[in-house]
Design a protein around this motif. Structure first.
Motif, mmCIF file in Angstrom:
data_model
loop_
_atom_site.group_PDB
_atom_site.id
_atom_site.type_symbol
_atom_site.label_atom_id
_atom_site.label_comp_id
_atom_site.label_asym_id
_atom_site.label_seq_id
_atom_site.Cartn_x
_atom_site.Cartn_y
_atom_site.Cartn_z
ATOM 1 N N GLN A 38 0.844 -1.186 0.000
ATOM 2 C CA GLN A 38 0.000 0.000 0.000
ATOM 3 C C GLN A 38 0.884 1.243 0.000
ATOM 4 O OE1 GLN A 38 -3.334 0.263 -0.249
ATOM 5 N NE2 GLN A 38 -3.408 -1.955 -0.515
ATOM 6 N N ARG A 58 -5.165 4.315 -8.129
ATOM 7 C CA ARG A 58 -5.093 3.716 -6.787
ATOM 8 C C ARG A 58 -5.692 4.654 -5.744
ATOM 9 N NH1 ARG A 58 0.364 0.296 -5.702
ATOM 10 N NH2 ARG A 58 -1.118 -0.753 -4.331
ATOM 11 N N LEU A 62 -9.114 4.148 -3.277
ATOM 12 C CA LEU A 62 -9.191 4.433 -1.838
ATOM 13 C C LEU A 62 -10.426 5.273 -1.530
ATOM 14 C CD1 LEU A 62 -5.559 5.336 -0.645
ATOM 15 C CD2 LEU A 62 -6.901 3.321 -0.029
ATOM 16 N N SER A 65 -13.556 3.203 -1.573
ATOM 17 C CA SER A 65 -13.627 2.137 -0.569
ATOM 18 C C SER A 65 -14.540 2.521 0.590
ATOM 19 C CB SER A 65 -12.222 1.833 -0.044
ATOM 20 O OG SER A 65 -12.265 0.911 1.025
ATOM 21 N N ASN A 67 -13.994 0.995 3.503
ATOM 22 C CA ASN A 67 -13.133 0.709 4.650
ATOM 23 C C ASN A 67 -12.762 2.015 5.341
ATOM 24 O OD1 ASN A 67 -10.510 0.372 6.084
ATOM 25 N ND2 ASN A 67 -10.752 -1.757 5.430
ATOM 26 N N HIS A 70 -9.185 3.143 4.840
ATOM 27 C CA HIS A 70 -8.975 3.665 3.491
ATOM 28 C C HIS A 70 -9.548 5.075 3.354
ATOM 29 C CE1 HIS A 70 -8.691 -0.664 1.667
ATOM 30 N NE2 HIS A 70 -7.658 -0.332 2.417
ATOM 31 N N LYS A 73 -7.329 7.644 4.959
ATOM 32 C CA LYS A 73 -6.154 7.861 4.106
ATOM 33 C C LYS A 73 -6.528 8.698 2.885
ATOM 34 C CE LYS A 73 -2.331 5.179 2.121
ATOM 35 N NZ LYS A 73 -1.801 3.798 1.904
ATOM 36 N N ALA A 74 -7.687 8.388 2.307
ATOM 37 C CA ALA A 74 -8.150 9.117 1.125
ATOM 38 C C ALA A 74 -8.382 10.591 1.442
ATOM 39 C CB ALA A 74 -9.446 8.485 0.607
#
Length: 370
Positions: A38, A58, A62, A65, A67, A70, A73-74
């Protein structure tokens, strides 16, 4: 015995030269290892700003997602890309299924790239309410544009909730702009509530129509018509040219029934053929005229600010809804409450209040424990 030859299925393949299986175990291992790694937030941001399409894809994955890790992070990636975004022309394109949206976008996109534009197409594909799957066939339908080095096509499933996908599409726009795409085209799933969401994230809203399908009268839906900045009658070729011209006149008359836009822009009507490309360049000329007018009177920037505020509130609403249904205590109580409502043991309003009280009580308890 019959002398007739047995009919061969059209789907039957003739025996050919057998292919030799040449798969490198080392290559497979390398790819699998790469996919498991990742990239860091910094790697993603640097890659996007360097206009690396793989990194952009990618990062969008994210964003899409569900999640929570994720998503966190996004959000950091989006915030880092925000200073480099906002410099594109955002165009929404809608129309009923079968109007030729994908074919039009490919022809339109090719003209834009020939003018030196970098085009990103974000196509929202409807998800099945039964299997929850999506075909995501827009790349297949736009086979010429997908090979263009100055174009990027990203199909996304609509999922179960329009709002979630709309928010993700809005965030994807930011990433594409940071990656250097100066023209963002958003294709909607079709005439319906998705248009409202897409209209709230684009600068120019284009409504595609066809003639000869009851479209002149049945297709005049007040909500969609009021949102449109331009109406284009597609498939104006062959024997359909006269019908398309007639439809253009009908829609032009209908536009005069609607109130003037705050931007001062007067919606236009035109015809085009995505097959012969006749009239496609006129659409871009119309958009350029729109840009000049709205930037001169500052309505372009005012609309962008209003959209940012709108999406802040929409994100709050979406988060609260997700948080509510993902809370384990609510999940345990929801089914029994549904049955109680169905059996008239409790009113729907009292049941909703019961669930909300439980949600807020649990949230308060969790907050005190932390």
């Amino acid at each position: 015995m019959s002398n007739k030859k047995s009919l061969r299925s059209a789907l039957t393949e003739k025996p050919g030269v057998p292919t030799i299986e040449i798969v490198s175990a080392i290559a497979v291992g390398t790819i699998q290892h790469f996919r498991k790694i990742q990239p860091s937030i910094n790697d993603l941001v640097v890659g996007i700003l360097a206009r690396n399409i793989t990194t952009l894809s990618r990062a969008i994955t994210l964003v899409e997602s569900t999640n929570s890790i994720h998503l966190a992070k996004a959000n950091e990636v989006i915030n880092a890309c925000l200073p480099y975004a906002g410099k594109s022309m955002r165009i929404g394109i809608t129309g009923v299924p079968g109007v030729g949206k994908s074919t039009f976008i490919e022809a339109f996109g090719k003209i834009l790239t020939s003018l030196g534009k970098k085009v990103a197409v974000l196509a929202v594909d409807p998800s099945s309410t039964i299997s929850h799957g999506s075909i995501l066939g827009d790349k297949t339908r736009m086979e010429e544009l997908v090979k263009d080095k100055n174009a990027y096509i990203r199909p996304s499933a609509s999922g179960e909730t329009l709002g979630g996908v709309a928010r993700k599409t809005r965030e994807t726009i930011t990433l594409c702009e940071a990656a250097g795409f100066d023209t963002i085209i958003i294709e909607t799933v079709g005439v319906g509530q998705s248009e409202t969401a897409v209209h709230s994230m684009v600068d120019f809203f284009l409504l595609l129509k066809i003639s000869g399908a009851g479209d002149e009268l049945q297709g005049i839906k007040r909500g969609i018509m009021e949102m449109a900045d331009a109406i284009v009658i597609n498939k104006a070729d062959g024997d359909n040219i006269k019908k398309a011209q007639f439809a253009k006149m009908e829609f032009n008359r209908a536009l005069h029934l609607f109130p003037a836009k705050n931007s001062g822009w007067t919606p236009t009507t035109s015809t085009c053929s995505s097959i012969t490309h006749e009239g496609i360049s006129t659409v871009w000329e119309t958009i350029e005229q729109f840009l000049i007018l709205t930037k001169e009177n500052n309505s372009f920037y005012t609309k962008r600010k209003e959209q940012n505020q709108y999406w802040m509130l929409e994100t709050i609403n979406e988060y609260l809804k997700t948080s509510f249904y993902n809370q384990s205590e609510i999940q345990n109580l929801l089914e029994s409450t549904k049955k109680a409502v169905q059996n008239d043991e409790i009113s729907p309003f009292a049941a909703a209040q019961l669930l909300l009280d439980k949600y807020f009580h649990t949230a308060d308890s969790n907050k005190k424990e932390n």
